[in-house]
Write a protein that holds these residues in place. Structure first.
Motif, PDB file in Angstrom:
ATOM      1  N   LYS A  49      -7.639   2.531  -1.474  1.00  0.00           N
ATOM      2  CA  LYS A  49      -7.310   2.038  -2.617  1.00  0.00           C
ATOM      3  C   LYS A  49      -7.502   0.576  -2.985  1.00  0.00           C
ATOM      4  O   LYS A  49      -7.203  -0.129  -3.864  1.00  0.00           O
ATOM      5  N   CYS A  50      -7.801  -0.152  -1.691  1.00  0.00           N
ATOM      6  CA  CYS A  50      -8.423  -1.363  -1.709  1.00  0.00           C
ATOM      7  C   CYS A  50      -9.651  -1.814  -1.654  1.00  0.00           C
ATOM      8  O   CYS A  50     -10.565  -0.917  -0.351  1.00  0.00           O
ATOM      9  N   PHE A  80       0.268  -9.924  -0.522  1.00  0.00           N
ATOM     10  CA  PHE A  80       0.078  -9.120   0.444  1.00  0.00           C
ATOM     11  C   PHE A  80       1.045  -7.883   0.592  1.00  0.00           C
ATOM     12  O   PHE A  80       0.551  -6.194   1.122  1.00  0.00           O
ATOM     13  N   CYS A  83       0.886  -5.291  -1.688  1.00  0.00           N
ATOM     14  CA  CYS A  83      -0.045  -4.848  -2.273  1.00  0.00           C
ATOM     15  C   CYS A  83       0.595  -3.492  -1.140  1.00  0.00           C
ATOM     16  O   CYS A  83      -0.396  -1.901  -1.197  1.00  0.00           O
ATOM     17  N   PHE A  86       2.963  -0.641  -1.945  1.00  0.00           N
ATOM     18  CA  PHE A  86       1.872   0.054  -3.095  1.00  0.00           C
ATOM     19  C   PHE A  86       1.244   1.388  -2.434  1.00  0.00           C
ATOM     20  O   PHE A  86       0.972   2.262  -2.011  1.00  0.00           O
ATOM     21  N   CYS A  87       0.159   0.388  -1.008  1.00  0.00           N
ATOM     22  CA  CYS A  87      -0.700   1.317  -0.568  1.00  0.00           C
ATOM     23  C   CYS A  87      -0.096   2.136  -0.082  1.00  0.00           C
ATOM     24  O   CYS A  87      -0.248   3.648   0.660  1.00  0.00           O
ATOM     25  N   ALA A 102       1.924 -10.753  -7.088  1.00  0.00           N
ATOM     26  CA  ALA A 102       1.313  -9.928  -6.619  1.00  0.00           C
ATOM     27  C   ALA A 102       0.266  -9.183  -7.382  1.00  0.00           C
ATOM     28  O   ALA A 102      -1.390  -8.541  -7.386  1.00  0.00           O
ATOM     29  N   ALA A 106      -2.818  -8.193  -6.178  1.00  0.00           N
ATOM     30  CA  ALA A 106      -3.772  -6.956  -6.422  1.00  0.00           C
ATOM     31  C   ALA A 106      -5.313  -7.152  -7.192  1.00  0.00           C
ATOM     32  O   ALA A 106      -6.615  -5.799  -6.578  1.00  0.00           O
ATOM     33  N   LEU A 109      -7.799  -7.916  -4.147  1.00  0.00           N
ATOM     34  CA  LEU A 109      -7.370  -6.241  -3.137  1.00  0.00           C
ATOM     35  C   LEU A 109      -8.726  -6.268  -3.416  1.00  0.00           C
ATOM     36  O   LEU A 109      -9.154  -4.779  -3.165  1.00  0.00           O
ATOM     37  N   MET A 111      -7.768  -3.887  -5.873  1.00  0.00           N
ATOM     38  CA  MET A 111      -7.189  -2.307  -6.333  1.00  0.00           C
ATOM     39  C   MET A 111      -7.036  -1.653  -8.001  1.00  0.00           C
ATOM     40  O   MET A 111      -6.278  -1.595  -8.681  1.00  0.00           O
ATOM     41  N   ASN A 119      -3.924   3.202  -9.690  1.00  0.00           N
ATOM     42  CA  ASN A 119      -3.865   2.390  -8.752  1.00  0.00           C
ATOM     43  C   ASN A 119      -2.786   1.477  -8.692  1.00  0.00           C
ATOM     44  O   ASN A 119      -2.572   1.098 -10.064  1.00  0.00           O
ATOM     45  N   PHE A 120      -2.615   0.192  -8.182  1.00  0.00           N
ATOM     46  CA  PHE A 120      -2.121  -0.869  -8.506  1.00  0.00           C
ATOM     47  C   PHE A 120      -2.002  -2.001  -9.954  1.00  0.00           C
ATOM     48  O   PHE A 120      -0.939  -1.832 -10.850  1.00  0.00           O
TER      49      PHE A 120
END
Length: 601
Positions: A49-50, A80, A83, A86-87, A102, A106, A109, A111, A119-120
């Motif tokens: 995801k990242c 962090f 995130c 969420f992953c 957040a 994100a 990272l 995302m 994704n986030f």
């Protein structure tokens, strides 16, 4: 306040000292250090995801343990962790309080949708557009939290979009306002049952940081869609929130925030710069309280001049107690800054002189003159107030502004009473601003009985009463007899002084007093008739400021102390006039004891 939940799995993170570990049967192979906390995680959920993790772990083997430092991630360890959860699919709750951190984390990272659909960042964008920006309080709170990551918030457009949303709601007609609003200041409890007021938005806006508040107010002013007084009310509420010591009548909506002097100075200067140029957008009381605080904080000369100019425009609306500005200089012994009030009055005069001489203009200057005289009555009680400053402010009032001098006399009376050790020269300097012809009969009666006044002032009042009596008598006589009714005897200044000192040492007889409720002694005038050194008197109150003579334009009369030449009415007529006129005080009520501002003590 709206919120959004993502994920379905329970939270399996646990802490052990400075380590956060996820409970799993699979051994962890990824260690991420954020500030002082180490997260023991797995590479697979985060790499999927990242985008940033894919880049950082691309060179490592699948079974190899990797340690990464992400100390510069926006939002820190809390952002962090959102995130990371969420992953893993762990349930997280998003709201206006944690959205900004957040979203920035994100973005850091990477995302994005290119890494994985749904994704986030996509979820956060949906929540931001559909929930936060559509709500009033959510937009305020979100904008407030951008202060933790200002650069990221600015670059990602969060601040701009929040301000646009807030501005749109402020400009909406109050009848269409459907969201809740708060009024926690004193007096607003009774307004809750009424319709939405026009300034409903000012209270919530006061929670914002100074820079954000300035941006919104500037944007509101640029639209020209709101009344200037609404913007002024927003500035007043913000000042009550962040500068709670400028007023005792308003209670802050939140507990007072500790502010350094430099921070208060910055807030004050910003508020002054945001005041609309339209007159009446803020009250004179608010301007004077800002000026009082500016005097103590030592703000820039530009800000102080701006406050003086604005206050001068509305000085007519002020009250005497609002002019009691503390001195901003530590070595000043007196309590109030009379020079600053003088600057306010001079600012008002400059504006007033530009107006046409109409009835409204005359009424305006008279009202301000009454305000200055009332202010002088208050500061006269300050035992350390120099007489020169009192005289300077009193003399600044134009003659046309004082049709009567009763209020000015009250200030002089209070000052003399509170300063018993005043020298004769200072007394003379103080009393020379008094025009006895502009005193009411009751006030002149009090002047004659006032032992703290200089003898010259009392004598002037007596002869003014005499002059008025002659005019009244002349109107009743035929024209050929009016000239013979007035003669010119001599009056001794030495005998006047002797009489004054004599009357203060022993109780005078009823027929020998200047004021037998009050009257004039026949015996005194017998002594005055024998004087060698004479003083030329007149019924006006204009006394020479020098030891020489003062010529009154258009009158042709002089008052001298050294020449000794007097031009008076006949002694018999003086006795008859002063005795008969002042004795009328017997039928009047004596001066009531009132406060130092409205009467004499």
């Amino acid at each position: 306040m709206k919120y959004m939940k993502l994920g379905t799995r329970p939270d399996t993170f646990f802490s052990e000292e400075s380590t956060r570990t996820i409970i799993s049967d699979v051994p962890t192979d990824l260690t991420i250090r954020v500030n002082n906390i180490a997260y023991l995680l797995h590479k697979l959920p985060l790499i999927s995801k990242c985008g940033l993790m894919q880049q950082l772990c691309s060179d490592s083997e699948e079974s190899e343990k990797v340690t990464l430092d992400l100390h510069d991630i926006p939002g820190g360890e809390n952002a962090f962790e959102l995130c990371a959860k969420f992953c893993y699919g762990i349930t997280i709750t998003l709201s206006a309080h944690n959205f900004v951190s957040a979203f920035c984390a994100a973005k850091f990272l990477q995302m994005t949708e290119t890494v994985e659909k749904g994704n986030f960042i996509a979820n956060l964008e949906t929540f931001f557009s559909s929930c936060i920006l559509n709500g009033w309080k959510d937009s305020i709170v979100t904008l407030q939290t951008t202060g933790k990551v200002p650069e990221w918030s600015e670059n990602l457009g969060i601040i701009r979009r929040c301000i646009d949303s807030i501005l749109e709601k402020i400009l909406k007609p109050p009848a269409k306002v459907t969201w809740s609003f708060t009024y926690t200041r004193l007096g607003y409890e009774r307004k809750r049952h009424l319709s939405v007021p026009k300034d409903w938005w000012t209270e919530d806006l006061s929670d914002l940081d100074l820079d954000l508040f300035r941006c919104i107010i500037t944007a509101v002013r640029s639209t020209n869609m709101l009344l200037p007084r609404l913007i002024g009310e927003a500035l007043h509420v913000y000042a009550c929130r962040w500068l709670p010591d400028i007023t005792k009548s308003s209670q802050p909506s939140k507990p007072p925030v500790a502010q350094s002097a430099a921070r208060k100075q910055q807030i004050l200067e910003t508020i002054v710069s945001l005041i609309p140029v339209d007159g009446g957008s803020v009250s004179i009381g608010f301007l004077l309280r800002l000026l009082s605080l500016a005097n103590l904080l030592g703000v820039s000369p530009v800000t102080k001049s701006e406050l003086i100019w604005r206050s001068g425009q509305q000085l007519e609306e002020a009250k005497p107690n609002e002019l009691l500005i503390p001195t901003g200089i530590s070595d000043e012994q007196h309590s109030y800054d009379i020079e600053l009030v003088g600057a306010l009055f001079e600012s008002f005069l400059r504006l007033w002189r530009r107006r046409p001489r109409e009835r409204q203009s005359i009424r305006s200057i008279i009202n301000v003159a009454n305000l200055i005289d009332s202010y002088l009555q208050v500061i006269a009680m300050d035992v350390n107030m120099p007489v020169q400053k009192v005289v300077s402010l009193a003399e600044a009032v134009p003659e046309i502004a004082r049709p009567q001098h009763d209020e000015l006399y009250k200030a002089i009376h209070i000052y003399l009473k509170e300063h018993p050790g005043l020298t004769k020269a200072d007394k003379k300097q103080l009393c020379r601003i008094l025009d006895c012809q502009k005193l009411s009969p009751d006030t002149r009666s009090h002047v004659v009985r006032n032992e703290s006044l200089p003898l010259r002032t009392i004598v002037q009042v007596l002869f003014f009463d005499q002059e008025k009596g002659y005019r009244a008598q002349d109107q009743k006589l035929p024209p050929q007899e009016q000239f013979h009714n007035r003669q010119t005897p001599q009056l001794s200044m030495n005998h006047l002084s002797n009489f004054r000192s004599h009357s203060s040492k022993q109780a005078p007889k009823a027929e020998e007093t200047i004021c037998s409720e009050p009257g004039t002694s026949k015996g005194v005038h017998e002594k005055l008739r024998k004087s060698d050194t004479t003083l030329k008197m007149e019924p006006r109150s204009d006394i020479s400021r020098d030891k020489g003579a003062e010529r009154e334009s258009g009158k042709g009369k002089e008052v001298t102390e050294e020449s000794g030449v007097s031009k008076l009415e006949t002694i018999q007529t003086l006795q008859k006039r002063t005795g008969s006129h002042l004795s009328q005080g017997k039928s009047r009520e004596r001066w009531p004891k009132t406060t130092c501002v409205s009467g004499y003590r």
